[in-house]
Write a protein that holds these residues in place. Sequence first.
Motif, short mmCIF file in Angstrom:
data_model
loop_
_atom_site.label_atom_id
_atom_site.label_comp_id
_atom_site.label_asym_id
_atom_site.label_seq_id
_atom_site.Cartn_x
_atom_site.Cartn_y
_atom_site.Cartn_z
N ALA A 88 3.92 0.53 2.52
CA ALA A 88 3.89 -0.59 3.45
C ALA A 88 3.91 -1.86 2.62
O ALA A 88 3.08 -2.05 1.72
N LEU A 89 4.87 -2.74 2.89
CA LEU A 89 5.09 -3.93 2.06
C LEU A 89 5.09 -5.18 2.94
O LEU A 89 5.74 -5.21 4.00
N PHE A 90 4.38 -6.21 2.52
CA PHE A 90 4.44 -7.51 3.18
C PHE A 90 5.65 -8.27 2.67
O PHE A 90 5.83 -8.41 1.46
N ASP B 155 10.08 10.05 -5.64
CA ASP B 155 9.53 10.06 -7.00
C ASP B 155 8.63 8.87 -7.30
O ASP B 155 8.16 8.70 -8.43
N LEU B 156 8.37 8.01 -6.32
CA LEU B 156 7.54 6.82 -6.46
C LEU B 156 8.14 5.80 -7.43
O LEU B 156 7.45 4.87 -7.87
N LYS B 157 9.43 5.95 -7.73
CA LYS B 157 10.13 4.97 -8.57
C LYS B 157 11.30 4.33 -7.82
O LYS B 157 11.46 3.11 -7.87
N SER B 158 12.06 5.12 -7.14
CA SER B 158 13.18 4.61 -6.34
C SER B 158 12.76 4.62 -4.88
O SER B 158 12.32 5.65 -4.35
N TRP B 159 12.92 3.46 -4.24
CA TRP B 159 12.42 3.30 -2.87
C TRP B 159 13.56 2.98 -1.92
O TRP B 159 14.44 2.20 -2.23
N ARG B 160 13.52 3.59 -0.73
CA ARG B 160 14.53 3.42 0.31
C ARG B 160 13.92 2.74 1.52
O ARG B 160 12.90 3.18 2.06
N HIS B 161 14.54 1.65 1.97
CA HIS B 161 14.05 0.95 3.15
C HIS B 161 14.19 1.81 4.40
O HIS B 161 15.23 2.43 4.63
N MET B 162 13.12 1.86 5.24
CA MET B 162 13.15 2.66 6.46
C MET B 162 12.98 1.83 7.73
O MET B 162 13.68 2.06 8.72
N HIS B 163 12.07 0.87 7.71
CA HIS B 163 11.64 0.29 8.98
C HIS B 163 11.10 -1.11 8.74
O HIS B 163 10.42 -1.38 7.74
N ASP B 164 11.37 -2.03 9.68
CA ASP B 164 10.80 -3.38 9.69
C ASP B 164 9.79 -3.50 10.83
O ASP B 164 10.02 -2.96 11.92
N GLN B 165 8.71 -4.22 10.57
CA GLN B 165 7.68 -4.37 11.59
C GLN B 165 7.11 -5.78 11.53
O GLN B 165 6.78 -6.28 10.45
N THR B 166 6.96 -6.41 12.67
CA THR B 166 6.34 -7.73 12.78
C THR B 166 4.96 -7.59 13.39
O THR B 166 4.77 -6.88 14.39
N LEU B 167 3.98 -8.29 12.80
CA LEU B 167 2.63 -8.37 13.35
C LEU B 167 2.35 -9.84 13.65
O LEU B 167 1.95 -10.60 12.74
N PRO B 168 2.58 -10.31 14.87
CA PRO B 168 2.37 -11.72 15.18
C PRO B 168 0.97 -12.19 14.83
O PRO B 168 -0.03 -11.54 15.15
N GLY B 169 0.92 -13.32 14.10
CA GLY B 169 -0.36 -13.88 13.72
C GLY B 169 -1.04 -13.22 12.54
O GLY B 169 -2.17 -13.55 12.20
N VAL B 170 -0.34 -12.28 11.89
CA VAL B 170 -0.94 -11.51 10.78
C VAL B 170 -0.04 -11.63 9.56
O VAL B 170 1.19 -11.59 9.69
N LYS C 218 0.86 -1.18 0.00
CA LYS C 218 0.00 0.00 0.00
C LYS C 218 0.89 1.23 0.00
O LYS C 218 1.81 1.34 0.81
N VAL C 219 0.62 2.16 -0.92
CA VAL C 219 1.41 3.37 -1.03
C VAL C 219 0.54 4.56 -0.62
O VAL C 219 -0.59 4.71 -1.09
N ILE C 220 1.08 5.41 0.26
CA ILE C 220 0.39 6.62 0.68
C ILE C 220 1.34 7.81 0.52
O ILE C 220 2.55 7.63 0.34
N ARG C 221 0.80 9.00 0.60
CA ARG C 221 1.62 10.20 0.67
C ARG C 221 1.67 10.65 2.12
O ARG C 221 0.63 10.88 2.75
N HIS C 222 2.89 10.76 2.66
CA HIS C 222 3.08 11.26 4.01
C HIS C 222 3.30 12.76 3.93
O HIS C 222 4.38 13.23 3.55
N GLU C 223 2.28 13.53 4.26
CA GLU C 223 2.31 14.98 4.02
C GLU C 223 3.43 15.68 4.79
O GLU C 223 4.11 16.55 4.22
N PRO C 224 3.68 15.38 6.08
CA PRO C 224 4.73 16.13 6.78
C PRO C 224 6.11 16.01 6.14
O PRO C 224 6.89 16.97 6.15
N SER C 225 6.43 14.84 5.59
CA SER C 225 7.75 14.67 4.96
C SER C 225 7.71 14.93 3.46
O SER C 225 8.77 15.02 2.83
#
Length: 293
Positions: free
Chosen positions: A14-16, A29-44, A1-8
């Motif tokens: 968000a990628l599974f 530019d919505l073409k080149s992407w930089r990794h920022m954060h990893d998140q685990t959702l147990p059971g999801v 899911k791609v969103i626009r983060h207005e403050p930045s």
Amino acid sequence: KVIRHEPSGKGVMALFLGANDYALFASEDLKSWRHMHDQTLPGVAECPDIFELPVDGDPSNTRWVFWGGNGGYLLGGFDGRTFTPETDVLHAEQGANGYAAQTWSDIPPEDGRRIQISWMAGGKYPAMPFNQQMSYPVALTLRTVADGIRLCREPVREIAVLHDKTHAESEVSLAAREIRVLEETGDLFDVSFEADAAPNVSFGIEARGNLVTCNIADETVSFMDRAATLRAIDGHIRIRLLIDRTSLEIFGNDGEVSMSFCFLPEAADWSLALHGGDAGARIRDLTVRTLRS
């Protein structure tokens, strides 16, 4: 899911990744992407979404929702780079068939709602000219309830354009084991009511041969072997049912409880009826609306 983060001023994705693991990426530019954060959702797994909502309608007090495929979600903060969870995984979908829900982007600011729709996974429709279905759309809010801040899901107001005939009663008293038929036939209904939370009361709503059971003593609402906690508020519970030809969606206490089900009724018209249970029940502000296709 791609969103626009207005403050930045950046795009955020968000990628599974796999198992119960997700990640956040950013792009100018919505073409080149930089990794920022990893998140685990147990059971999801699968189908991420990320969005911000006010708590109790207060725009100065917000939380971000990190959502996954089965309706499991985290509440927390997001600064444009890192998501900081404030809860364990919570569950907004407690039925058997709601899955892969996603929210719309670009809803006009003057509307302001966060609207979501689900895939009704697992439905089987022999000999039908279609395969599977979607849920009714719901509007999402964050509300403070007995257990803390929770994501609530209520049917969108636009369902009113489908309303056809209306049957309303301010009060219905059911004797023990009484069955009160509300509609003799039909397969599309929008039903809402309040029920007094008297001790030892357990009553039901029969829809096309299937029974939704509200157990006041156990504080549960159940359907097709699934149960969810539904506590009384100020001495009563509120229920809304959206009944379609092959699905039934339950909303309790203004979306605090949300349950989605697929089912295949017998090839006949079944009545809509109230069942008084072993102790009877008192129903208030009962409204039954038939729906156009």
